[in-house]
Design a protein around this motif. Sequence first.
Motif, PDB file in Angstrom:
ATOM      1  N   GLU A   1      42.451 132.385  -0.417  1.00  0.00           N
ATOM      2  CA  GLU A   1      42.751 133.481  -1.343  1.00  0.00           C
ATOM      3  C   GLU A   1      44.252 133.740  -1.417  1.00  0.00           C
ATOM      4  N   LYS A   2      44.921 133.703  -0.277  1.00  0.00           N
ATOM      5  CA  LYS A   2      46.366 133.950  -0.256  1.00  0.00           C
ATOM      6  C   LYS A   2      47.127 132.814  -0.932  1.00  0.00           C
TER       7      LYS A   2
ATOM      8  N   ARG B   1      33.974 129.189   7.476  1.00  0.00           N
ATOM      9  CA  ARG B   1      35.099 129.607   6.629  1.00  0.00           C
ATOM     10  C   ARG B   1      35.558 131.030   6.921  1.00  0.00           C
ATOM     11  N   GLU B   2      34.707 131.813   7.593  1.00  0.00           N
ATOM     12  CA  GLU B   2      35.055 133.212   7.837  1.00  0.00           C
ATOM     13  C   GLU B   2      35.531 133.464   9.264  1.00  0.00           C
TER      14      GLU B   2
ATOM     15  N   PRO C   1      38.324 133.136  12.146  1.00  0.00           N
ATOM     16  CA  PRO C   1      39.774 132.903  12.236  1.00  0.00           C
ATOM     17  C   PRO C   1      40.122 131.654  13.029  1.00  0.00           C
TER      18      PRO C   1
ATOM     19  N   MET D   1      43.860 132.764  10.914  1.00  0.00           N
ATOM     20  CA  MET D   1      43.218 133.494   9.816  1.00  0.00           C
ATOM     21  C   MET D   1      42.040 132.650   9.361  1.00  0.00           C
ATOM     22  N   SER D   2      41.098 133.265   8.679  1.00  0.00           N
ATOM     23  CA  SER D   2      39.948 132.510   8.199  1.00  0.00           C
ATOM     24  C   SER D   2      40.368 131.611   7.049  1.00  0.00           C
ATOM     25  N   GLU D   3      39.635 130.540   6.859  1.00  0.00           N
ATOM     26  CA  GLU D   3      39.929 129.640   5.738  1.00  0.00           C
ATOM     27  C   GLU D   3      39.721 130.363   4.408  1.00  0.00           C
ATOM     28  N   LYS D   4      38.745 131.253   4.383  1.00  0.00           N
ATOM     29  CA  LYS D   4      38.509 132.030   3.165  1.00  0.00           C
ATOM     30  C   LYS D   4      39.727 132.881   2.827  1.00  0.00           C
ATOM     31  N   GLU D   5      40.280 133.559   3.835  1.00  0.00           N
ATOM     32  CA  GLU D   5      41.466 134.391   3.623  1.00  0.00           C
ATOM     33  C   GLU D   5      42.659 133.529   3.222  1.00  0.00           C
ATOM     34  N   LEU D   6      42.819 132.396   3.885  1.00  0.00           N
ATOM     35  CA  LEU D   6      43.938 131.500   3.587  1.00  0.00           C
ATOM     36  C   LEU D   6      43.861 130.993   2.151  1.00  0.00           C
TER      37      LEU D   6
ATOM     38  N   TRP E   1      53.402 136.922   4.476  1.00  0.00           N
ATOM     39  CA  TRP E   1      52.032 136.720   4.941  1.00  0.00           C
ATOM     40  C   TRP E   1      51.734 135.270   5.297  1.00  0.00           C
TER      41      TRP E   1
END
Length: 416
Positions: free
Chosen positions: A397-398, A345-346, A348, A390-395, A368
Amino acid sequence: MGKRLNIGLLGMGVVGSGVCQVLAEQKEAILARTGVNVQITKALASPYEDKSALAAKYGFALTNEANELFEDETIDVIVELIGKIDPAKAFISAALENKKHVVTANKDLIATHGPELLAIAEKAGVSLYYEASVGGGIPILRTLSTHYLPDTITGIFGIVNGTTNYMLTKMTEDGLTYEDALSQAQAKGFAESDPTNDVDGIDAAYKMVILTKFAFGKTISIDDVATKGIRGLAVADIKQAQTFGYEVKLIGAAQKTVDGSLTVSVGPVLVPKNHALATIQNEFNGIFIESEGIDQSMVYGPGAGSRPTATSVVADLTVLAKNKSYGIVEPFLTFEKETALATVREVPSRHYVSFSSQEIKGNALPEWFAFEQTVFNEADQRIAGITNPMSEKELTEKLATYTDAQDIQILKVMEE
């Protein structure tokens, strides 16, 4: 009389019967190549099935006591084809402790207790082989342990579950829903009445545990595999992926990251249509390998079935016969390498995303979001697109700041 390799057989079902047939057909060829006469001499009989006709046809005795096979000094190797973990683990352990070589197709057991069983085999001075545990008739494990010995593998990607690949083929080509595709797979015998292990990716995850060991020398557990199945996958997303130039496949992946760590995962992935894995249809399996020396290669074939799996079992028996003719004991794998694991998940990656357009917070896609391709699906009021890396974690959250949709679909995109 010459040398003999006597076999004790555990399991006379579909694969076990196939082993009997393949051994009978190839007996002379194996003898010519190894100088060893390979034959089944005794098999464990279930009290619920009459296998006397099979035993008579292929000329072996039956017993109701498993220990009779393990303690019989004339038996050299036990072939375990019962499946599941219990009582297979106890049977294999007892066989190894009694200095019998073991050949098995039991992926669940090897993925869960492989190191323990291999340690028992090493202490007893015997071999434990399990080529048929991954990919049915595809010769992948021994290929990884021998052909890739002078090479460095950087990634291994596989369609290693025939049930889900059959279902995805029917959802793609015939527009069947997940439920209808599953029913058809069950009717054809590709899926069990309880399909959990297949559709939730568990079966593929077991196989990735084994493949990761052979490809990278890394011992992992199934808990180390980020696992997602195809349950609930919508035909609309599969069709949308096709318009973007991709096929959706359940992919098991083990690959090195930029910093040299390792990620292992199973999940539905968008595979570029020009990629070799995208062409694999129905119940077939394929394993794609990336390496520094060979670059790219793939093995492909039937991932299950009586004859293909039985052929892999007999291939292991043939190696044992050859070893006996040379007077050696050879372990299946000696590759050990400590490698750090990274969280999938972290890392990219590009992702396919779809969600209801009625739940967005605002009237336009924010900067973004950076979709490379966007589509507004008027039929079910959904937005779908492919993100920049991008990481799944970042995605995740966005997305939470942009939409209140509860039916968000996120699928990883494989790079070309």
